[in-house]
Design an enzyme around this catalytic site. Sequence first.
Site, mmCIF file in Angstrom:
data_model
loop_
_atom_site.group_PDB
_atom_site.id
_atom_site.type_symbol
_atom_site.label_atom_id
_atom_site.label_comp_id
_atom_site.label_asym_id
_atom_site.label_seq_id
_atom_site.Cartn_x
_atom_site.Cartn_y
_atom_site.Cartn_z
ATOM 1 N N PRO A 49 32.743 30.428 37.677
ATOM 2 C CA PRO A 49 31.765 30.977 38.713
ATOM 3 C C PRO A 49 30.309 31.321 38.399
ATOM 4 O O PRO A 49 29.966 30.606 37.534
ATOM 5 C CB PRO A 49 32.748 32.691 38.119
ATOM 6 C CG PRO A 49 32.642 32.039 36.776
ATOM 7 C CD PRO A 49 33.284 30.786 36.638
ATOM 8 N N ASN A 50 30.525 32.136 39.782
ATOM 9 C CA ASN A 50 28.517 32.143 40.682
ATOM 10 C C ASN A 50 28.391 30.964 40.911
ATOM 11 O O ASN A 50 26.585 30.501 40.922
ATOM 12 C CB ASN A 50 28.222 33.337 39.482
ATOM 13 C CG ASN A 50 29.268 34.409 39.235
ATOM 14 O OD1 ASN A 50 29.145 35.243 40.427
ATOM 15 N ND2 ASN A 50 29.424 34.599 37.932
ATOM 16 N N ARG B 244 20.388 31.341 42.728
ATOM 17 C CA ARG B 244 20.864 31.697 41.123
ATOM 18 C C ARG B 244 20.067 31.873 40.263
ATOM 19 O O ARG B 244 20.421 30.630 39.392
ATOM 20 C CB ARG B 244 21.828 31.914 40.824
ATOM 21 C CG ARG B 244 22.684 32.259 39.989
ATOM 22 C CD ARG B 244 24.555 32.238 39.174
ATOM 23 N NE ARG B 244 23.993 32.488 38.315
ATOM 24 C CZ ARG B 244 25.304 32.136 37.018
ATOM 25 N NH1 ARG B 244 25.449 31.253 37.429
ATOM 26 N NH2 ARG B 244 25.908 32.918 36.581
ATOM 27 N N TYR C 130 18.558 28.044 35.648
ATOM 28 C CA TYR C 130 19.599 27.044 36.548
ATOM 29 C C TYR C 130 19.050 26.248 37.928
ATOM 30 O O TYR C 130 19.517 25.316 38.118
ATOM 31 C CB TYR C 130 20.759 27.497 37.260
ATOM 32 C CG TYR C 130 21.577 29.057 36.890
ATOM 33 C CD1 TYR C 130 21.812 28.464 35.240
ATOM 34 C CD2 TYR C 130 21.568 30.274 36.606
ATOM 35 C CE1 TYR C 130 22.711 29.028 34.294
ATOM 36 C CE2 TYR C 130 22.397 31.152 36.051
ATOM 37 C CZ TYR C 130 22.730 30.466 34.871
ATOM 38 O OH TYR C 130 23.081 31.650 33.623
ATOM 39 N N ASN D 9 31.144 22.732 34.205
ATOM 40 C CA ASN D 9 30.780 23.860 33.666
ATOM 41 C C ASN D 9 31.754 24.809 33.690
ATOM 42 O O ASN D 9 31.560 25.311 35.085
ATOM 43 C CB ASN D 9 30.002 24.069 34.700
ATOM 44 C CG ASN D 9 28.649 24.981 33.886
ATOM 45 O OD1 ASN D 9 28.229 25.704 33.509
ATOM 46 N ND2 ASN D 9 28.097 24.573 34.371
ATOM 47 N N ALA E 250 30.399 31.082 32.938
ATOM 48 C CA ALA E 250 30.772 32.241 32.025
ATOM 49 C C ALA E 250 32.499 32.350 31.609
ATOM 50 O O ALA E 250 32.280 33.272 29.982
ATOM 51 C CB ALA E 250 30.390 33.789 33.553
ATOM 52 N N GLU F 132 31.644 19.540 28.528
ATOM 53 C CA GLU F 132 31.418 20.458 29.430
ATOM 54 C C GLU F 132 29.551 20.018 29.176
ATOM 55 O O GLU F 132 28.791 20.037 28.828
ATOM 56 C CB GLU F 132 30.931 21.386 27.509
ATOM 57 C CG GLU F 132 30.693 23.119 27.801
ATOM 58 C CD GLU F 132 30.546 23.686 26.668
ATOM 59 O OE1 GLU F 132 32.100 23.245 25.767
ATOM 60 O OE2 GLU F 132 30.554 25.002 26.904
ATOM 61 N N HIS G 2 25.532 22.359 30.351
ATOM 62 C CA HIS G 2 25.792 23.459 31.026
ATOM 63 C C HIS G 2 23.817 23.357 31.488
ATOM 64 O O HIS G 2 23.511 23.261 30.676
ATOM 65 C CB HIS G 2 25.205 24.698 29.776
ATOM 66 C CG HIS G 2 26.684 25.101 29.033
ATOM 67 N ND1 HIS G 2 27.608 26.010 29.475
ATOM 68 C CD2 HIS G 2 27.418 24.993 28.414
ATOM 69 C CE1 HIS G 2 28.980 25.729 29.684
ATOM 70 N NE2 HIS G 2 28.635 25.630 28.014
ATOM 71 N N ARG H 279 19.499 31.606 24.637
ATOM 72 C CA ARG H 279 19.554 33.040 25.153
ATOM 73 C C ARG H 279 20.719 34.005 24.839
ATOM 74 O O ARG H 279 20.139 34.301 23.697
ATOM 75 C CB ARG H 279 20.099 32.517 26.646
ATOM 76 C CG ARG H 279 20.108 31.205 27.375
ATOM 77 C CD ARG H 279 20.276 31.518 29.173
ATOM 78 N NE ARG H 279 19.982 32.491 29.881
ATOM 79 C CZ ARG H 279 21.122 32.239 30.981
ATOM 80 N NH1 ARG H 279 21.942 31.537 30.711
ATOM 81 N NH2 ARG H 279 21.296 33.539 31.337
HETATM 82 C C1 DQA Z 1 25.593 28.268 32.711
HETATM 83 C C2 DQA Z 1 25.737 28.688 31.497
HETATM 84 C C3 DQA Z 1 26.011 30.454 30.662
HETATM 85 O O1 DQA Z 1 26.561 30.970 29.785
HETATM 86 C C4 DQA Z 1 27.036 31.630 32.470
HETATM 87 O O2 DQA Z 1 27.546 32.586 32.873
HETATM 88 C C5 DQA Z 1 26.589 30.001 33.642
HETATM 89 C C6 DQA Z 1 25.910 29.321 34.101
HETATM 90 C C7 DQA Z 1 25.345 27.412 32.430
HETATM 91 O O3 DQA Z 1 25.297 26.569 33.259
HETATM 92 O O4 DQA Z 1 23.712 27.095 32.385
HETATM 93 O O5 DQA Z 1 27.457 30.554 34.885
HETATM 94 O O6 DQA Z 1 27.355 27.888 32.058
#
Ligand code: DQA
Length: 149
Positions: free
Chosen positions: A10-11, A18, A23, A75, A78, A99, A101, A108
């Site tokens: 998501p997002n 964003r 990011y 990835n 959230a 995985e 990120h 964080r």
């Molecule tokens: C994320 C880190 C997560 O905590 C966050 O909710 C994201 C992006 C990252 O790529 O740094 O949406 O996965």
Amino acid sequence: MTDLLILNGPNLNLLGNREPQHYGSASLDSINTALESRAREKGYSLAARQSNSESELVELVHQASVESVRFIIINPAAYTHTSVALRDALAAVDIPFIEVHLSNIYAREPFRTHSYFSDIAAGVISGLGAHGYILALDAAIHRLDTTSG
Ligand code: DQA
């Protein structure tokens, strides 16, 4: 048949706009284009999907198994910190995954330091921005090059 599946949660469709301090400025399309061309150069097929929906991500993992995907780079965004369902889907299909990120989740908020995925992942890359996906792809390709089947 798709060898490699890139899954984004998501997002991440908002990448580029964003919270660039966390990011970066690359869009998801530009990241996926770079991954597709690198995979093609190395002789592998790659598909990339993004969803804001937990259930759709679970379905995409199930579908990956039906389509004999050999490696997943995910990835979970959230859902990293919340989704037992997505973890269970990956465990169920038993496709190796990395995985990724963009941000360093250990630097964080405390709630981001727990991942439901890391202990069953082949590896974890966190904090290297968009380049992290390329590094994950190279590691996945190395794995595919050196394992049979
Ligand atoms: C994320 C880190 C997560 O905590 C966050 O909710 C994201 C992006 C990252 O790529 O740094 O949406 O996965």
